[in-house]
Write a protein that holds these residues in place. Structure first.
Motif, PDB file in Angstrom:
ATOM      1  N   ASP A 118       0.814  -1.217   0.000  1.00  0.00           N
ATOM      2  CA  ASP A 118       0.000   0.000   0.000  1.00  0.00           C
ATOM      3  C   ASP A 118       0.846   1.265   0.000  1.00  0.00           C
ATOM      4  O   ASP A 118       0.286   2.374  -0.024  1.00  0.00           O
ATOM      5  CB  ASP A 118      -0.917   0.028   1.234  1.00  0.00           C
ATOM      6  CG  ASP A 118      -1.808  -1.201   1.331  1.00  0.00           C
ATOM      7  OD1 ASP A 118      -2.140  -1.753   0.269  1.00  0.00           O
ATOM      8  OD2 ASP A 118      -2.167  -1.590   2.450  1.00  0.00           O
ATOM      9  N   LEU A 119       2.177   1.117   0.029  1.00  0.00           N
ATOM     10  CA  LEU A 119       3.053   2.277   0.231  1.00  0.00           C
ATOM     11  C   LEU A 119       2.915   3.312  -0.883  1.00  0.00           C
ATOM     12  O   LEU A 119       2.862   4.521  -0.615  1.00  0.00           O
ATOM     13  CB  LEU A 119       4.513   1.810   0.352  1.00  0.00           C
ATOM     14  CG  LEU A 119       5.550   2.914   0.529  1.00  0.00           C
ATOM     15  CD1 LEU A 119       5.275   3.715   1.790  1.00  0.00           C
ATOM     16  CD2 LEU A 119       6.961   2.328   0.563  1.00  0.00           C
ATOM     17  N   GLU A 120       2.869   2.863  -2.130  1.00  0.00           N
ATOM     18  CA  GLU A 120       2.836   3.811  -3.242  1.00  0.00           C
ATOM     19  C   GLU A 120       1.591   4.699  -3.176  1.00  0.00           C
ATOM     20  O   GLU A 120       1.673   5.932  -3.351  1.00  0.00           O
ATOM     21  CB  GLU A 120       2.879   3.054  -4.577  1.00  0.00           C
ATOM     22  CG  GLU A 120       2.959   3.976  -5.792  1.00  0.00           C
ATOM     23  CD  GLU A 120       3.071   3.209  -7.093  1.00  0.00           C
ATOM     24  OE1 GLU A 120       2.994   3.846  -8.158  1.00  0.00           O
ATOM     25  OE2 GLU A 120       3.226   1.969  -7.050  1.00  0.00           O
ATOM     26  N   LEU A 121       0.433   4.090  -2.904  1.00  0.00           N
ATOM     27  CA  LEU A 121      -0.790   4.884  -2.770  1.00  0.00           C
ATOM     28  C   LEU A 121      -0.702   5.809  -1.560  1.00  0.00           C
ATOM     29  O   LEU A 121      -1.184   6.945  -1.590  1.00  0.00           O
ATOM     30  CB  LEU A 121      -1.998   3.961  -2.640  1.00  0.00           C
ATOM     31  CG  LEU A 121      -2.507   3.317  -3.934  1.00  0.00           C
ATOM     32  CD1 LEU A 121      -3.607   2.315  -3.627  1.00  0.00           C
ATOM     33  CD2 LEU A 121      -3.006   4.373  -4.905  1.00  0.00           C
ATOM     34  N   GLY A 122      -0.073   5.315  -0.485  1.00  0.00           N
ATOM     35  CA  GLY A 122       0.091   6.139   0.702  1.00  0.00           C
ATOM     36  C   GLY A 122       0.922   7.377   0.428  1.00  0.00           C
ATOM     37  O   GLY A 122       0.624   8.471   0.930  1.00  0.00           O
ATOM     38  N   GLN A 123       1.956   7.219  -0.381  1.00  0.00           N
ATOM     39  CA  GLN A 123       2.776   8.376  -0.740  1.00  0.00           C
ATOM     40  C   GLN A 123       1.991   9.369  -1.595  1.00  0.00           C
ATOM     41  O   GLN A 123       2.173  10.584  -1.479  1.00  0.00           O
ATOM     42  CB  GLN A 123       4.026   7.892  -1.479  1.00  0.00           C
ATOM     43  CG  GLN A 123       5.002   7.139  -0.587  1.00  0.00           C
ATOM     44  CD  GLN A 123       6.126   6.488  -1.367  1.00  0.00           C
ATOM     45  OE1 GLN A 123       5.959   6.095  -2.524  1.00  0.00           O
ATOM     46  NE2 GLN A 123       7.282   6.351  -0.736  1.00  0.00           N
ATOM     47  N   GLN A 124       1.102   8.855  -2.450  1.00  0.00           N
ATOM     48  CA  GLN A 124       0.256   9.746  -3.245  1.00  0.00           C
ATOM     49  C   GLN A 124      -0.717  10.519  -2.352  1.00  0.00           C
ATOM     50  O   GLN A 124      -0.942  11.723  -2.553  1.00  0.00           O
ATOM     51  CB  GLN A 124      -0.518   8.932  -4.285  1.00  0.00           C
ATOM     52  CG  GLN A 124       0.363   8.299  -5.354  1.00  0.00           C
ATOM     53  CD  GLN A 124      -0.433   7.460  -6.334  1.00  0.00           C
ATOM     54  OE1 GLN A 124      -1.646   7.593  -6.445  1.00  0.00           O
ATOM     55  NE2 GLN A 124       0.237   6.570  -7.042  1.00  0.00           N
ATOM     56  N   ILE A 125      -1.286   9.835  -1.362  1.00  0.00           N
ATOM     57  CA  ILE A 125      -2.167  10.515  -0.403  1.00  0.00           C
ATOM     58  C   ILE A 125      -1.386  11.589   0.352  1.00  0.00           C
ATOM     59  O   ILE A 125      -1.892  12.700   0.583  1.00  0.00           O
ATOM     60  CB  ILE A 125      -2.775   9.495   0.580  1.00  0.00           C
ATOM     61  CG1 ILE A 125      -3.667   8.488  -0.151  1.00  0.00           C
ATOM     62  CG2 ILE A 125      -3.566  10.221   1.668  1.00  0.00           C
ATOM     63  CD1 ILE A 125      -4.929   9.062  -0.718  1.00  0.00           C
ATOM     64  N   HIS A 126      -0.155  11.253   0.727  1.00  0.00           N
ATOM     65  CA  HIS A 126       0.695  12.228   1.428  1.00  0.00           C
ATOM     66  C   HIS A 126       0.893  13.476   0.559  1.00  0.00           C
ATOM     67  O   HIS A 126       0.804  14.616   1.055  1.00  0.00           O
ATOM     68  CB  HIS A 126       2.042  11.586   1.767  1.00  0.00           C
ATOM     69  CG  HIS A 126       2.906  12.431   2.644  1.00  0.00           C
ATOM     70  ND1 HIS A 126       4.162  12.026   3.056  1.00  0.00           N
ATOM     71  CD2 HIS A 126       2.716  13.659   3.184  1.00  0.00           C
ATOM     72  CE1 HIS A 126       4.690  12.971   3.812  1.00  0.00           C
ATOM     73  NE2 HIS A 126       3.833  13.969   3.905  1.00  0.00           N
TER      74      HIS A 126
ATOM     75  N   VAL B 128       2.333   9.236   9.768  1.00  0.00           N
ATOM     76  CA  VAL B 128       3.444   8.513  10.416  1.00  0.00           C
ATOM     77  C   VAL B 128       3.030   7.072  10.691  1.00  0.00           C
ATOM     78  O   VAL B 128       3.802   6.125  10.481  1.00  0.00           O
ATOM     79  CB  VAL B 128       3.862   9.218  11.719  1.00  0.00           C
ATOM     80  CG1 VAL B 128       4.863   8.369  12.499  1.00  0.00           C
ATOM     81  CG2 VAL B 128       4.459  10.583  11.417  1.00  0.00           C
ATOM     82  N   ASN B 129       1.785   6.879  11.141  1.00  0.00           N
ATOM     83  CA  ASN B 129       1.286   5.528  11.399  1.00  0.00           C
ATOM     84  C   ASN B 129       1.227   4.710  10.115  1.00  0.00           C
ATOM     85  O   ASN B 129       1.549   3.509  10.102  1.00  0.00           O
ATOM     86  CB  ASN B 129      -0.098   5.624  12.035  1.00  0.00           C
ATOM     87  CG  ASN B 129      -0.607   4.279  12.494  1.00  0.00           C
ATOM     88  OD1 ASN B 129       0.089   3.529  13.169  1.00  0.00           O
ATOM     89  ND2 ASN B 129      -1.835   3.956  12.130  1.00  0.00           N
ATOM     90  N   MET B 130       0.829   5.351   9.014  1.00  0.00           N
ATOM     91  CA  MET B 130       0.788   4.668   7.715  1.00  0.00           C
ATOM     92  C   MET B 130       2.186   4.223   7.303  1.00  0.00           C
ATOM     93  O   MET B 130       2.392   3.071   6.886  1.00  0.00           O
ATOM     94  CB  MET B 130       0.183   5.589   6.664  1.00  0.00           C
ATOM     95  CG  MET B 130       0.064   4.983   5.273  1.00  0.00           C
ATOM     96  SD  MET B 130       1.534   5.223   4.215  1.00  0.00           S
ATOM     97  CE  MET B 130       1.493   7.000   3.982  1.00  0.00           C
ATOM     98  N   TYR B 131       3.168   5.107   7.427  1.00  0.00           N
ATOM     99  CA  TYR B 131       4.538   4.747   7.057  1.00  0.00           C
ATOM    100  C   TYR B 131       5.100   3.667   7.984  1.00  0.00           C
ATOM    101  O   TYR B 131       5.882   2.811   7.551  1.00  0.00           O
ATOM    102  CB  TYR B 131       5.430   5.985   7.083  1.00  0.00           C
ATOM    103  CG  TYR B 131       5.267   6.880   5.871  1.00  0.00           C
ATOM    104  CD1 TYR B 131       5.551   6.412   4.587  1.00  0.00           C
ATOM    105  CD2 TYR B 131       4.809   8.188   5.988  1.00  0.00           C
ATOM    106  CE1 TYR B 131       5.401   7.218   3.473  1.00  0.00           C
ATOM    107  CE2 TYR B 131       4.648   9.010   4.879  1.00  0.00           C
ATOM    108  CZ  TYR B 131       4.943   8.518   3.624  1.00  0.00           C
ATOM    109  OH  TYR B 131       4.789   9.308   2.514  1.00  0.00           O
ATOM    110  N   ALA B 132       4.718   3.703   9.260  1.00  0.00           N
ATOM    111  CA  ALA B 132       5.181   2.675  10.201  1.00  0.00           C
ATOM    112  C   ALA B 132       4.694   1.289   9.806  1.00  0.00           C
ATOM    113  O   ALA B 132       5.379   0.285  10.031  1.00  0.00           O
ATOM    114  CB  ALA B 132       4.711   3.014  11.613  1.00  0.00           C
TER     115      ALA B 132
END
Length: 786
Positions: free
Chosen positions: A275-283, A302-306
């Protein structure tokens, strides 16, 4: 009626009273008993003029309308007292009493609010709505529902605020929720605005009725931002990441302005690395919309990246965010402490104070989890001191963590002291103490279980499973009866503990009987336990037969079968089973790799071992733990690749005694005897206490390198410095070292002084030393004759 008024509303009221006294002094008989800086005690004797009544009542109405919030209970009581002294023959008494009820609810005085409500001679829909909302807000759904039924019986028609107040109750029963849904549909309120539909989505989401929540969402003609946020959060919290992202994309398509809670909802669904790539887009979108300085959203990121990043990268990401609060620090400490980096978690904790952040209870729970992973008493005692200093020692959550820490460090007296400090104990604190005593095989765990039940605590599956770890035969059947009596005999966790306890006490037949009568077909957990017992007893065919009978074997089933094949030397089948495991899409873990690496080591197949190593790195970085690293060091060493052993050792984060021992053994086997000795000394310097296996590895290194004096010194230090009695393997190693290097007299004296008879390996080493010496003499004689 004497009353006191405080703070700003009090000053306003005092002005009203003073003004009234000056303007209508001739029409009143007033007595001000005392005036102080902070309080005015007013005694109204009797109202004698209707003109004065109207004037003063109008002033009070104006004051009530302008004072939306009152934060002092004394001030609210003062207003109520004033209304009583003025009498109830006003033009707007309902409005005044509704406002007083609302004020009492705002300061959590539900009983006083209900008292005012019950004394009202006339009530409006607002009166009922206010009380219903108050009860729902504080979790009193029963009284809220009773008032709702009462108002309907009296002919009041519920409004959207009535339904909204009821639906805000987090403990609303599903049956009542469906009744309210029907009433809102019948009244037409459900489709007239978005408030009720959103509240119903929240209700059905809390009880996991996702289909009903979606149906309501799709039927709503009017949707606001709160509605979209609710449905996004609902899917995210229930693990439906794809659906949550789909609704997030839809809200962007319909161009409804995003809020902070929109991002909070969607980010709660991110769980893993994919899910990291989508998380970076949300960021990036968060930064674009200007929410990157909202601390709640920063914490969610921060919780998402953790969750999505390797733990080694979490700290770097944490430092890049512009703002932090204690929650941000807690997320990072918790992530590092629970994912194999407890030392770094402690470093982050110690740096909190340097950044002006004070720890809270969650911080201490997270850092104690890190201390439990390290099992270093000094760190835990330091954290304990900080807990006491901050006044958290009596809290049940922190107290239970302290009990767990000391129990895991085998400091049961300290664990018991921490347990006694807890004010309101719960089942978790009892279980932590019981588990600690059970590991020492102490009957105290049984006594604690009885004491817990006597005090009214109902044991759960963890209570019984903890006690079963140390129970003896005499107590086992009695405990088994208690398990059946309380209905835990069908619980897989308790059943497996019972079976293991029977087998550990030498009653394997009873364990097998227990399995056969407990349920049919046999659960996977119990099958795995029984297969493990067969495997430990070398019964490969029984192990295979039992596991192949399982309809849906899990990763543990496959691991036991692969380990059983490896134990019997059937290495070809080991890798064939692993191939089938991958075909069946069973996600392997570190135990799978343990069996594979053991097979590679015994085969001395470097190419195969390197392939397994590559698969570990490629498939799951989390499987690359200390235990697997130790096996990789050993595998590379025994396959002749000392460079691979050293490289793995240097990249291992949490080294233990086995890690050092594996490297010493690998260095010795490959002819690096001096480096092995240096490694042993460094291990001692770092505080690791060598065990018999570590000494055997260093003695073997001396034997391979012909280091006689060093070998004799290490042999002597075993008992002299560490109190370790040499075993047969240690004597054999030293005899072989002495005999091969011409010290036959010393080897013979050592054999004569052994506390047990030399075995075949001892004599073989000595005889080979003698033969070598004889051959050297013969060679010397031939040379002299020439």
């Amino acid at each position: 009626m004497i009353f006191s008024l405080e703070r700003e509303p009090s000053k306003i009221l005092c002005n009203i009273l003073r003004s009234t006294e000056l303007c209508a002094l001739s029409a009143y008989n007033l007595d001000f008993t005392s005036i102080t800086k902070n309080h005015i005690h007013y005694h109204a004797l009797r109202a004698q003029s209707s003109h004065g009544d109207v004037s003063q009542q109008q002033r009070l109405l104006n004051l009530l309308q302008t004072s939306s919030k009152v934060h002092s209970l004394d001030t609210i009581k003062s207003f109520q007292a004033l209304t009583i002294t003025m009498g109830l023959h006003w033009s707007q008494p309902i409005f005044i009493f509704n406002r007083i009820i609302s004020w009492y609810i705002s300061v959590s005085e539900l009983s006083m609010a209900r008292n005012v409500f019950d004394r009202m001679t006339q009530r409006s829909i607002v009166s009922y709505n206010t009380m219903i909302s108050g009860y729902s807000r504080y979790g009193n759904g029963k009284d809220a529902w009773e008032l709702f039924c009462e108002m309907r019986a009296l002919g009041f028609v519920p409004s959207e605020f009535t339904f909204g107040g009821l639906l805000s109750n987090s403990q609303m029963e599903l049956k009542k929720g469906f009744q309210l849904q029907g009433l809102t549909l019948k009244s037409g309120l459900l489709h007239s605005n978005a408030i009720l539909g959103t509240a119903l989505i929240g209700l059905f989401g809390r009880v996991c009725c996702l289909d009903e929540a979606i149906r309501i969402f799709e039927d709503m003609p009017l949707k606001n931002l709160v509605t979209w946020n609710s449905i996004i959060t609902l899917f995210a919290n229930n693990g439906l990441f794809v659906e949550s992202m789909s609704f997030f994309g839809e809200i962007m398509r319909v161009q409804i302005g995003l809020s902070e809670l929109t991002f909070v909802g969607v980010l709660s669904g991110f769980q893993c690395a994919k899910d990291l790539e989508l998380g970076q887009q949300i960021h990036g979108l968060v930064i674009k919309t200007g929410f990157d300085y909202e601390i709640m959203l920063v914490n969610c990121l921060v919780n998402m990246y953790a969750k999505c990043l390797p733990t080694c990268s979490v700290e770097k990401v944490f430092k890049k965010f512009p703002i932090h609060d204690v929650v941000t620090w807690n997320i990072v400490i918790g992530a590092l402490g629970s994912c194999g980096r407890p030392t770094k978690a402690l470093e982050i904790f110690f740096s909190m104070s340097d950044n002006g952040i004070l720890p809270n209870m969650t911080t201490f729970v997270s850092v104690l989890t890190a201390c439990i992973s390290l099992k270093t008493l000094l760190y835990g005692e330091f954290i304990h001191a900080k807990v006491v200093r901050n006044g958290f020692a009596t809290d049940v959550v922190i107290g239970s963590s302290l009990v767990n820490f000391y129990a895991k460090c085998n400091e049961l007296e300290d664990a018991h002291l921490c347990f006694n400090e807890i004010n309101e104990k719960n089942i978790i604190s009892w279980n932590a103490l019981i588990l600690g005593y059970s590991k020492r095989c102490s009957s105290t765990s049984i006594s604690l279980l009885k004491q817990m039940m006597k005090l009214g605590y109902y044991p759960d599956e963890f209570s019984f499973s903890s006690v079963l770890k140390s129970v003896f035969v005499s107590e086992l059947k009695q405990l088994h009866c208690s398990v059946i009596k309380m209905g835990y005999d069908q619980n897989d966790y308790v059943s497996s503990s019972l079976m293991t306890s029977y087998a550990r006490n030498g009653q394997a037949n009873e364990a097998l009987t227990f399995i056969m009568v407990s349920s049919s077909p046999l659960p996977v957990v119990l099958s795995n336990i029984m297969a493990g017992m067969f495997n430990r007893n070398g019964q490969y065919h029984e192990t295979r037969k039992l596991l192949l009978s399982i309809d849906e074997p899990d990763v543990i089933s496959w691991n036991i079968l692969i380990a059983s094949c490896s134990r019997t030397g059937n290495f070809a089948e080991v890798f064939e089973l692993f191939k089938q495991m991958r075909v069946n899409q069973i996600r392997f873990d570190s135990y799978t790799f343990v069996s594979l690496l053991s097979a590679c080591t015994r085969l001395c197949n470097l190419a195969l071992g390197s392939s397994v190593h590559g698969l570990i790195i490629k498939s799951n970085f989390n499987s690359y733990d200390t235990f697997v690293c130790n096996l990789l060091i050993d595998m590379y060493g025994k396959c002749g690749n000392i460079g691979g052993s050293v490289e793995i050792f240097e990249t291992t984060m949490n080294r233990n005694l086995i890690t050092w021992t594996a490297l010493i053994s690998s260095l010795g086997v490959n002819g690096y005897a001096n480096e092995a000795l240096q490694c042993f000394k460094e291990m001692e310097f770092l505080g690791f206490k060598p065990d018999p296996i570590a000494f055997l590895s260093v003695l073997s290194a001396c034997r391979h390198g012909g280091l006689v004096e060093e070998g004799k010194d290490f042999f002597g230090r075993m008992k002299r410095k560490y109190g370790i009695e040499p075993e047969m393997d240690h004597y054999n190693c030293l005899v072989d070292l002495l005999a091969k290097n011409g010290h036959l007299k010393e080897a013979e004296e050592l054999m004569c002084g052994m506390p047990f008879q030399p075995n075949a390996a001892t004599w073989r080493s000595f005889v080979e030393g003698c033969r070598k010496r004889a051959e050297e003499h013969e060679e010397g004689d031939r040379c002299s004759n020439c």
